[in-house]
Design an enzyme around this catalytic site. Structure first.
Site, PDB file in Angstrom:
ATOM      1  N   ARG A 183     -28.482   7.972  41.423  1.00 22.34           N
ATOM      2  CA  ARG A 183     -29.721   7.438  40.876  1.00 22.34           C
ATOM      3  C   ARG A 183     -30.587   6.807  41.971  1.00 22.34           C
ATOM      4  NH1 ARG A 183     -33.622   4.962  39.523  1.00 22.34           N
ATOM      5  NH2 ARG A 183     -33.987   3.619  37.733  1.00 22.34           N
ATOM      6  N   TYR A 186     -33.806   8.504  44.897  1.00 23.05           N
ATOM      7  CA  TYR A 186     -35.263   8.341  44.874  1.00 23.05           C
ATOM      8  C   TYR A 186     -35.685   7.102  45.663  1.00 23.05           C
ATOM      9  CZ  TYR A 186     -39.858   7.289  42.735  1.00 23.05           C
ATOM     10  OH  TYR A 186     -41.182   6.991  42.508  1.00 23.05           O
ATOM     11  N   ARG A 234     -39.832   9.597  31.593  1.00 26.11           N
ATOM     12  CA  ARG A 234     -39.556   8.169  31.720  1.00 26.11           C
ATOM     13  C   ARG A 234     -39.583   7.489  30.350  1.00 26.11           C
ATOM     14  NH1 ARG A 234     -43.547   7.326  36.773  1.00 26.11           N
ATOM     15  NH2 ARG A 234     -44.651   8.912  35.573  1.00 26.11           N
ATOM     16  N   ARG A 259     -38.374  -5.041  32.225  1.00 29.14           N
ATOM     17  CA  ARG A 259     -39.416  -4.367  32.992  1.00 29.14           C
ATOM     18  C   ARG A 259     -40.772  -5.007  32.711  1.00 29.14           C
ATOM     19  NH1 ARG A 259     -35.477  -2.823  35.014  1.00 29.14           N
ATOM     20  NH2 ARG A 259     -34.743  -0.693  35.362  1.00 29.14           N
ATOM     21  N   TYR A 330     -28.028   9.971  30.828  1.00 30.02           N
ATOM     22  CA  TYR A 330     -28.419  10.463  32.147  1.00 30.02           C
ATOM     23  C   TYR A 330     -27.326  11.260  32.861  1.00 30.02           C
ATOM     24  CZ  TYR A 330     -32.486   7.317  32.015  1.00 30.02           C
ATOM     25  OH  TYR A 330     -33.659   6.679  31.692  1.00 30.02           O
TER      26      TYR A 330
END
Length: 388
Positions: A183, A186, A234, A259, A330
């Site tokens: 993960r 990126y 997303r 977030r 995921y």
């Protein structure tokens, strides 16, 4: 168009901007801003132009746009097209938005993710440096990785101390998971290209600004699976897809991650300030987010359910959310950060910018667009799947 002034009271000169990734979510809104409110010219570089087609000249004649001649679309892939350097040479400023930035891909396509976000960006940095062209590079808030507070026990009082979770561009460490947690492919690629750009600035005088976006939200973001894209988008687009299909929203690991979310139009205002105030923006890394719009992913889901019920008039499910594990959603190798809260000191000091739009308002704007744009197509997709 009347002469516009920058933050130092000086006239803003017209410039030519090479925008790589102009056909995407952020690029389309930035192109609109530049066409509607400035006299700048955009060389729009991308492989697709669907999201900016309304800005381009009609192919079969008809009424010309007021900004006629100020946006040119160049269909090319920066991986292997020799035309890229020529377009950068023609420009005063290059903005690089190109990236693979969908979390589901970081696990399943780690090599593509690394190549797209690091290797493919190398020529852009090289051409800007060699030709003495200014660069605004889009990175990500994911470069911070995990917060220091995430390593403390869950009930530790210091987890509530901003020093342990607020992310500062020039102070916060970048803490990633182990190598088997793909993960982080990126974030690592994005951090490395940042370090390269910073190094080019230090050694070779590259004029640059780096943007670290924090969950920019609005119309035209991501895609709806099966309608205008495939895979797992997303979080907000995932939730939108669930709402459009009348399905429960899937909360990964209980939706406990926190977030912040910012409206795309607020964020684009910040980018325009960077474009037109190079003396204030050059050499800086900028967090661009809205710390006032902080929620857990579960709270986000609950808000979206309420707002979608309002804008669509459809009945809310008796069980609007369900919990799933990260491995289920995921696959193996997924990992995540607990909080991403931006410190806004630098962008406020350099550019005098602050976000304005509340979380409720930005979600209402986005879900109104999603419902209007996709509801009929999703219903046809559901009917087709049922028939088969």
């Amino acid at each position: 168009m009347a002469t516009r002034m920058n933050l130092d009271g000086k006239p803003i000169e017209k410039m030519t901007i090479c925008m790589i990734g102009a056909g995407g979510f952020i690029g389309s809104h930035l192109c609109e801003k530049l066409m509607f409110e400035t006299a700048h010219t955009v060389l729009a570089v991308d492989v697709y132009n669907d999201k900016i087609s309304h800005l381009l000249e009609p192919e079969s004649g008809g009424t010309k746009h007021p900004w006629s001649g100020r946006i040119q679309f160049h269909r090319l892939n920066i991986k292997n097209d020799s035309r890229l350097e020529g377009l950068i040479k023609m420009s005063d400023l290059t903005i690089n938005l190109a990236a693979i930035c969908t979390p589901a891909d970081y696990n399943t396509r780690p090599l593509d993710t690394i190549y797209s976000n690091f290797v493919d960006a190398l020529p852009v940095v090289k051409y800007c440096t060699e030709n003495k062209k200014r660069l605004i590079h889009f990175s990500t808030c994911e470069v911070y990785g995990k917060t220091i507070g995430s390593f403390l026990p869950k009930d530790h009082p210091l987890r509530q101390d901003p020093e342990f979770y607020v992310l500062k561009e020039n102070e916060s460490p970048c803490i990633f998971g182990s190598i088997d947690k793909q993960r982080w492919s990126y974030a690592c690629a994005k951090q490395l290209i940042e370090r390269l750009i910073y190094g080019e600035g230090a050694e070779n005088d590259l004029q640059f600004s780096i943007v670290r976006p924090y969950n920019w939200i609005g119309p035209r973001m991501d895609f709806i699976p099966g309608i205008d894209g495939e895979g797992v988008p997303r979080v907000l687009a995932c939730f939108s897809d669930n709402l459009l299909r009348g399905e429960p929203l899937k909360l990964v690991d209980g939706g406990e991650s926190q977030r912040t979310f910012i409206y795309i139009k607020d964020a684009i205002e910040a980018v325009l300030l960077m474009i037109e105030n190079p003396n204030r923006a050059n050499g800086h890394i900028f967090n661009v987010g809205n710390p006032n719009n902080e929620v857990t992913v579960r709270q986000l889901a609950e808000m979206m359910v309420k707002i979608y019920g309002k804008v669509s008039g459809e009945k809310i499910l008796d069980t609007p959310t369900i919990d799933v594990t990260a491995q289920e959603f995921y696959g193996e190798g997924y990992d995540d950060s607990d909080k991403r809260i931006p410190d806004m000191t630098i962008i406020n000091k350099q550019l005098g910018w602050n976000p304005k739009t509340s979380l409720w308002d930005l979600l209402e704007s986005t879900l109104t667009y999603q419902h209007k744009t996709y509801s009929q197509a999703v219903k046809r997709d559901i009917a087709k799947a049922t028939a088969n």
